[in-house]
Design an enzyme around this catalytic site. Structure first.
Site, PDB file in Angstrom:
ATOM      1  N   THR A  70      -1.160  -8.633   8.794  1.00  0.00           N
ATOM      2  CA  THR A  70      -0.231  -7.850   9.618  1.00  0.00           C
ATOM      3  C   THR A  70       0.081  -6.470   9.044  1.00  0.00           C
ATOM      4  O   THR A  70       0.763  -5.667   9.691  1.00  0.00           O
ATOM      5  CB  THR A  70       1.089  -8.623   9.829  1.00  0.00           C
ATOM      6  OG1 THR A  70       1.625  -8.985   8.556  1.00  0.00           O
ATOM      7  CG2 THR A  70       0.860  -9.876  10.652  1.00  0.00           C
ATOM      8  N   GLY A  71      -0.400  -6.175   7.840  1.00  0.00           N
ATOM      9  CA  GLY A  71      -0.214  -4.848   7.271  1.00  0.00           C
ATOM     10  C   GLY A  71      -1.086  -3.820   7.977  1.00  0.00           C
ATOM     11  O   GLY A  71      -2.085  -4.152   8.624  1.00  0.00           O
ATOM     12  N   LYS A  72      -0.722  -2.553   7.855  1.00  0.00           N
ATOM     13  CA  LYS A  72      -1.417  -1.489   8.574  1.00  0.00           C
ATOM     14  C   LYS A  72      -2.901  -1.419   8.203  1.00  0.00           C
ATOM     15  O   LYS A  72      -3.777  -1.385   9.082  1.00  0.00           O
ATOM     16  CB  LYS A  72      -0.748  -0.146   8.277  1.00  0.00           C
ATOM     17  CG  LYS A  72      -1.362   1.027   9.028  1.00  0.00           C
ATOM     18  CD  LYS A  72      -0.606   2.319   8.737  1.00  0.00           C
ATOM     19  CE  LYS A  72      -1.231   3.497   9.479  1.00  0.00           C
ATOM     20  NZ  LYS A  72      -0.491   4.766   9.192  1.00  0.00           N
ATOM     21  N   ALA A  73      -3.214  -1.403   6.896  1.00  0.00           N
ATOM     22  CA  ALA A  73      -4.617  -1.310   6.469  1.00  0.00           C
ATOM     23  C   ALA A  73      -5.393  -2.545   6.877  1.00  0.00           C
ATOM     24  O   ALA A  73      -6.539  -2.455   7.343  1.00  0.00           O
ATOM     25  CB  ALA A  73      -4.689  -1.104   4.958  1.00  0.00           C
TER      26      ALA A  73
ATOM     27  N   LYS B  23       5.087 -14.937   9.411  1.00  0.00           N
ATOM     28  CA  LYS B  23       4.555 -14.347  10.645  1.00  0.00           C
ATOM     29  C   LYS B  23       3.706 -15.340  11.445  1.00  0.00           C
ATOM     30  O   LYS B  23       2.970 -14.926  12.353  1.00  0.00           O
ATOM     31  CB  LYS B  23       3.709 -13.112  10.304  1.00  0.00           C
ATOM     32  CG  LYS B  23       4.470 -11.995   9.589  1.00  0.00           C
ATOM     33  CD  LYS B  23       5.498 -11.344  10.491  1.00  0.00           C
ATOM     34  CE  LYS B  23       6.252 -10.217   9.792  1.00  0.00           C
ATOM     35  NZ  LYS B  23       5.411  -9.052   9.546  1.00  0.00           N
TER      36      LYS B  23
ATOM     37  N   THR C 123      -7.503  -4.913  -2.796  1.00  0.00           N
ATOM     38  CA  THR C 123      -6.321  -4.241  -3.351  1.00  0.00           C
ATOM     39  C   THR C 123      -6.614  -3.531  -4.674  1.00  0.00           C
ATOM     40  O   THR C 123      -7.237  -4.099  -5.577  1.00  0.00           O
ATOM     41  CB  THR C 123      -5.200  -5.265  -3.586  1.00  0.00           C
ATOM     42  OG1 THR C 123      -4.995  -6.010  -2.384  1.00  0.00           O
ATOM     43  CG2 THR C 123      -3.908  -4.575  -3.996  1.00  0.00           C
TER      44      THR C 123
ATOM     45  N   TYR D  92     -21.381   2.979  -0.812  1.00  0.00           N
ATOM     46  CA  TYR D  92     -21.756   3.489   0.501  1.00  0.00           C
ATOM     47  C   TYR D  92     -22.902   4.499   0.391  1.00  0.00           C
ATOM     48  O   TYR D  92     -23.845   4.479   1.183  1.00  0.00           O
ATOM     49  CB  TYR D  92     -20.581   4.183   1.209  1.00  0.00           C
ATOM     50  CG  TYR D  92     -19.233   3.580   0.992  1.00  0.00           C
ATOM     51  CD1 TYR D  92     -19.072   2.201   0.809  1.00  0.00           C
ATOM     52  CD2 TYR D  92     -18.088   4.378   0.968  1.00  0.00           C
ATOM     53  CE1 TYR D  92     -17.814   1.651   0.620  1.00  0.00           C
ATOM     54  CE2 TYR D  92     -16.831   3.834   0.786  1.00  0.00           C
ATOM     55  CZ  TYR D  92     -16.698   2.474   0.600  1.00  0.00           C
ATOM     56  OH  TYR D  92     -15.454   1.932   0.394  1.00  0.00           O
TER      57      TYR D  92
ATOM     58  N   GLU E  91     -20.943   2.829 -14.155  1.00  0.00           N
ATOM     59  CA  GLU E  91     -20.168   4.002 -14.528  1.00  0.00           C
ATOM     60  C   GLU E  91     -19.701   3.839 -15.971  1.00  0.00           C
ATOM     61  O   GLU E  91     -19.858   2.770 -16.571  1.00  0.00           O
ATOM     62  CB  GLU E  91     -18.971   4.191 -13.589  1.00  0.00           C
ATOM     63  CG  GLU E  91     -18.003   3.033 -13.563  1.00  0.00           C
ATOM     64  CD  GLU E  91     -16.940   3.181 -12.477  1.00  0.00           C
ATOM     65  OE1 GLU E  91     -17.082   4.034 -11.587  1.00  0.00           O
ATOM     66  OE2 GLU E  91     -15.960   2.416 -12.513  1.00  0.00           O
TER      67      GLU E  91
ATOM     68  N   HIS F 108     -11.611   4.872 -11.974  1.00  0.00           N
ATOM     69  CA  HIS F 108     -11.193   3.490 -12.125  1.00  0.00           C
ATOM     70  C   HIS F 108     -10.509   3.235 -13.460  1.00  0.00           C
ATOM     71  O   HIS F 108     -10.761   3.911 -14.452  1.00  0.00           O
ATOM     72  CB  HIS F 108     -12.407   2.558 -12.022  1.00  0.00           C
ATOM     73  CG  HIS F 108     -13.031   2.556 -10.664  1.00  0.00           C
ATOM     74  ND1 HIS F 108     -14.379   2.428 -10.471  1.00  0.00           N
ATOM     75  CD2 HIS F 108     -12.491   2.659  -9.430  1.00  0.00           C
ATOM     76  CE1 HIS F 108     -14.646   2.449  -9.187  1.00  0.00           C
ATOM     77  NE2 HIS F 108     -13.514   2.591  -8.525  1.00  0.00           N
TER      78      HIS F 108
END
Length: 301
Positions: A17-20, A43, A97, A159, A209, A248
């Site tokens: 239910t969170g925006k993201a 919820k 997250t 990506y 990295e 990171h």
């Protein structure tokens, strides 16, 4: 074939239910992911993009038979969310997250010992099996089906690597973003083992990295265990000054270890070609496939 997820994987979105999470739930559904439930405490009974919401992961699993979850929960609650998924006996948890405290992740790793659940992340872009399913935030447009596995510590470079391969006509089985935090679940060697065992993956690209010794450890493992499938690589952070964190939490050179030069040297010593710049990631893989006589098998244009 694929690793970890395919078109039949039933998925729960924790924090739906969170925006993201709401935004990416739609993106995942549009790509073909079988999102069967969401979880947000208090919820239950709501729906997000047509997906039923439950109070707990256990309730969602009981109702839907889900075997995987993707976590979009805020940092201070994320460790508990991962452990809740482990308690529900899920096969796979992908945690998107970022900024989860390191001590929280140390507790998670200890809690997961001896349990069946595999964790990917945190602080990662997730998984994408081309034209089948995706768990996370990887853009749908970067990938096409094929025979190269991708493993990356960097989200954006996940990506970029897939996009360069796709533009060169080289499709992918699954892209695995393992995340850049110092304490995480699946590492390079874990993912390499999955691709080694996948008969449809003919070659693997790894994106590393600076910081830590994961790439050096992977180079040794590849040399000893993966002679039948060629691997190419890229290491980000060649210009990073010692002692300075770059991006990171795990990308910091300290104690004279974890430099790009160390990693490139270890990979080259194991016979793994390393792209000189970001722009050469796809080109380096194409050259390797041609050298190994695999280009025609991997070229899908």
């Amino acid at each position: 074939m694929s690793v970890l997820i395919d078109k039949d994987t039933k998925v729960i979105v924790q924090g739906i239910t969170g925006k993201a999470a709401t935004f990416h739930t739609k993106q995942m559904l549009d790509y073909g992911a079988k999102i069967v439930a969401g979880v947000t405490p208090g919820k239950a009974g709501q729906k997000v993009e047509g997906v039923p919401v439950f109070n707990t992961v256990a309730d969602a699993v009981k109702a839907t038979g889900a075997t995987a979850s993707v976590v979009y929960v805020p940092p201070r609650f994320a460790a508990d969310s991962i452990m809740e998924a482990v308690d529900a006996d899920l096969d796979l948890v992908v945690c998107i997250t970022e900024h989860i405290p390191v001590l929280d992740m140390v507790k998670v790793r200890r809690y997961m010992e001896g349990k069946k659940t595999r964790l990917v992340g945190p602080n990662c872009p997730g998984l994408l099996t081309s034209k089948q399913s995706k768990l996370g935030i990887t853009p749908a447009t970067v990938s096409k089906p094929g025979h190269v596995g991708v493993i990356s510590r960097s989200g954006t470079l996940t990506y970029e690597a897939a996009f360069q391969l796709t533009n060169a006509g080289i499709g992918q089985t699954t892209t695995v973003g393992i995340g850049g935090d110092p304490v995480k679940g699946t590492d390079f060697i874990d993912a390499l083992q999955l691709f080694k065992d996948d008969p449809d993956t003919y070659a693997v690209l790894i994106i590393g990295e600076i910081g830590g010794t994961a790439e050096e450890d992977a180079a040794k493992w590849i040399q000893e265990n993966m002679k039948d499938k060629p691997v190419s690589a890229f290491i980000a952070g060649r210009q990073a000054p010692p002692g300075k964190r770059m991006g990171h939490a795990g990308a910091i050179i300290s104690g004279g270890k974890g430099t790009a030069a160390d990693k490139v040297a270890a990979l080259n010593a194991a016979g793994i070609p390393v792209a000189d710049t970001v722009a050469h990631i796809g080109e380096t893989m194409v050259k390797l496939l041609k050298e190994k006589g695999l280009f025609e098998k991997c070229h899908t244009c």
